[in-house]
Design a protein around this motif. Structure first.
Motif, PDB file in Angstrom:
ATOM      1  N   ILE A 122       0.852  -1.186   0.000  1.00  0.00           N
ATOM      2  CA  ILE A 122       0.000   0.000   0.000  1.00  0.00           C
ATOM      3  C   ILE A 122       0.890   1.240   0.000  1.00  0.00           C
ATOM      4  N   ARG A 123       0.832   1.975  -1.083  1.00  0.00           N
ATOM      5  CA  ARG A 123       1.578   3.229  -1.173  1.00  0.00           C
ATOM      6  C   ARG A 123       0.688   4.360  -0.667  1.00  0.00           C
ATOM      7  N   GLU A 124       1.310   5.466  -0.374  1.00  0.00           N
ATOM      8  CA  GLU A 124       0.553   6.599   0.160  1.00  0.00           C
ATOM      9  C   GLU A 124      -0.505   7.066  -0.840  1.00  0.00           C
ATOM     10  N   SER A 125      -0.195   7.000  -2.110  1.00  0.00           N
ATOM     11  CA  SER A 125      -1.164   7.426  -3.129  1.00  0.00           C
ATOM     12  C   SER A 125      -2.367   6.480  -3.203  1.00  0.00           C
ATOM     13  N   ASP A 126      -2.185   5.226  -2.819  1.00  0.00           N
ATOM     14  CA  ASP A 126      -3.272   4.247  -2.873  1.00  0.00           C
ATOM     15  C   ASP A 126      -4.151   4.240  -1.628  1.00  0.00           C
ATOM     16  N   ILE A 127      -3.707   4.878  -0.561  1.00  0.00           N
ATOM     17  CA  ILE A 127      -4.478   4.867   0.689  1.00  0.00           C
ATOM     18  C   ILE A 127      -5.822   5.558   0.508  1.00  0.00           C
ATOM     19  N   LYS A 128      -5.832   6.691  -0.168  1.00  0.00           N
ATOM     20  CA  LYS A 128      -7.073   7.450  -0.348  1.00  0.00           C
ATOM     21  C   LYS A 128      -8.093   6.618  -1.123  1.00  0.00           C
ATOM     22  N   LYS A 129      -7.655   5.921  -2.155  1.00  0.00           N
ATOM     23  CA  LYS A 129      -8.557   5.064  -2.933  1.00  0.00           C
ATOM     24  C   LYS A 129      -9.107   3.939  -2.060  1.00  0.00           C
ATOM     25  N   ILE A 175       2.048  13.550  12.462  1.00  0.00           N
ATOM     26  CA  ILE A 175       0.704  13.933  12.895  1.00  0.00           C
ATOM     27  C   ILE A 175      -0.045  12.694  13.396  1.00  0.00           C
ATOM     28  N   PRO A 176      -1.058  12.883  14.253  1.00  0.00           N
ATOM     29  CA  PRO A 176      -1.828  11.736  14.742  1.00  0.00           C
ATOM     30  C   PRO A 176      -2.600  11.051  13.608  1.00  0.00           C
ATOM     31  N   VAL A 177      -2.943   9.785  13.818  1.00  0.00           N
ATOM     32  CA  VAL A 177      -3.630   8.991  12.800  1.00  0.00           C
ATOM     33  C   VAL A 177      -4.965   9.612  12.422  1.00  0.00           C
ATOM     34  N   THR A 178      -5.747  10.054  13.412  1.00  0.00           N
ATOM     35  CA  THR A 178      -7.068  10.635  13.108  1.00  0.00           C
ATOM     36  C   THR A 178      -6.927  11.896  12.258  1.00  0.00           C
ATOM     37  N   GLU A 179      -5.933  12.712  12.572  1.00  0.00           N
ATOM     38  CA  GLU A 179      -5.709  13.936  11.790  1.00  0.00           C
ATOM     39  C   GLU A 179      -5.296  13.580  10.358  1.00  0.00           C
ATOM     40  N   TYR A 180      -4.480  12.557  10.206  1.00  0.00           N
ATOM     41  CA  TYR A 180      -4.052  12.117   8.879  1.00  0.00           C
ATOM     42  C   TYR A 180      -5.243  11.578   8.086  1.00  0.00           C
ATOM     43  N   LEU A 181      -6.109  10.795   8.754  1.00  0.00           N
ATOM     44  CA  LEU A 181      -7.312  10.277   8.084  1.00  0.00           C
ATOM     45  C   LEU A 181      -8.202  11.426   7.615  1.00  0.00           C
ATOM     46  N   ASN A 182      -8.384  12.437   8.476  1.00  0.00           N
ATOM     47  CA  ASN A 182      -9.203  13.599   8.101  1.00  0.00           C
ATOM     48  C   ASN A 182      -8.594  14.355   6.925  1.00  0.00           C
ATOM     49  N   SER A 183      -7.284  14.460   6.883  1.00  0.00           N
ATOM     50  CA  SER A 183      -6.632  15.196   5.796  1.00  0.00           C
ATOM     51  C   SER A 183      -6.813  14.445   4.462  1.00  0.00           C
ATOM     52  N   LEU A 184      -6.905  13.134   4.515  1.00  0.00           N
ATOM     53  CA  LEU A 184      -7.107  12.350   3.294  1.00  0.00           C
ATOM     54  C   LEU A 184      -8.525  12.494   2.756  1.00  0.00           C
ATOM     55  N   ARG A 185      -9.463  12.739   3.615  1.00  0.00           N
ATOM     56  CA  ARG A 185     -10.870  12.827   3.218  1.00  0.00           C
ATOM     57  C   ARG A 185     -11.240  14.199   2.670  1.00  0.00           C
ATOM     58  N   GLU A 186     -10.380  15.182   2.869  1.00  0.00           N
ATOM     59  CA  GLU A 186     -10.696  16.540   2.393  1.00  0.00           C
ATOM     60  C   GLU A 186     -10.532  16.662   0.906  1.00  0.00           C
TER      61      GLU A 186
END
Length: 170
Positions: free
Chosen positions: A118-125, A159-170
């Protein structure tokens, strides 16, 4: 010693290791087998290229450096730590004797990487398959591999995991 080192460079393999068995010139081979001259030749080789090494299996000047030469000879300048741990556990444990494997390889001047699917670019997908209100605990329960990838990249950014998850959803 630099002229001798320059003549030896043609015997290096793609991993920048000169194995004693590959040296066909008898004179050069005799010079390299002499322990006193070998020290000077190694220093001259490092001036040409810091990654150039001479590997003589039965002549150990320093166990850590000798093990580095063996790894470099077998795996190259970039070592996959996941593969090393899985396929060559004895070698991985031997690296651990010198410290944390990633730090040891960096200290030795070798690059390292891991087998990640899993690459960083694939996480959002991948996250699009799950509901938007998903938190990190739920993600851990649903897909541990994705969770650990998210955790890794969030720690890499500091950054914390929750903050990172939120940044991916924006």
């Amino acid at each position: 010693m630099k002229p001798i080192a320059e003549r030896l460079t043609r015997y290096s393999n793609k991993n920048k290791v000169i194995h004693i068995d590959s040296i066909m010139d008898v004179g050069l081979r005799k010079l390299v087998e002499d322990r006193e001259i070998l020290k000077s030749v190694r220093s001259a080789l490092h001036l040409i290229d810091p990654n150039l090494e001479i590997l003589i299996p039965r002549q150990v000047d320093d166990t850590e450096k000798q093990f580095k030469r063996y790894l470099q000879h077998q795996f190259g300048l970039s070592i996959n730590l996941s593969e090393l741990k899985e396929k060559y556990p004895a070698k991985y444990r031997k690296i651990q004797r010198f410290g944390k494997p990633s730090e040891v390889l960096t200290r030795w001047g070798l690059a390292y990487h891991y087998s990640t699917t899993i690459r960083e670019s694939d996480i959002k997908k991948s996250l699009n398959k799950y509901p938007s209100h998903l938190d990190n605990i739920s993600l851990y329960k649903l897909n541990k591999k994705l969770y650990y990838a998210v955790k890794y990249y969030s720690s890499k950014k500091g950054i914390p995991v929750t903050e990172y998850l939120n940044s991916l959803r924006e």
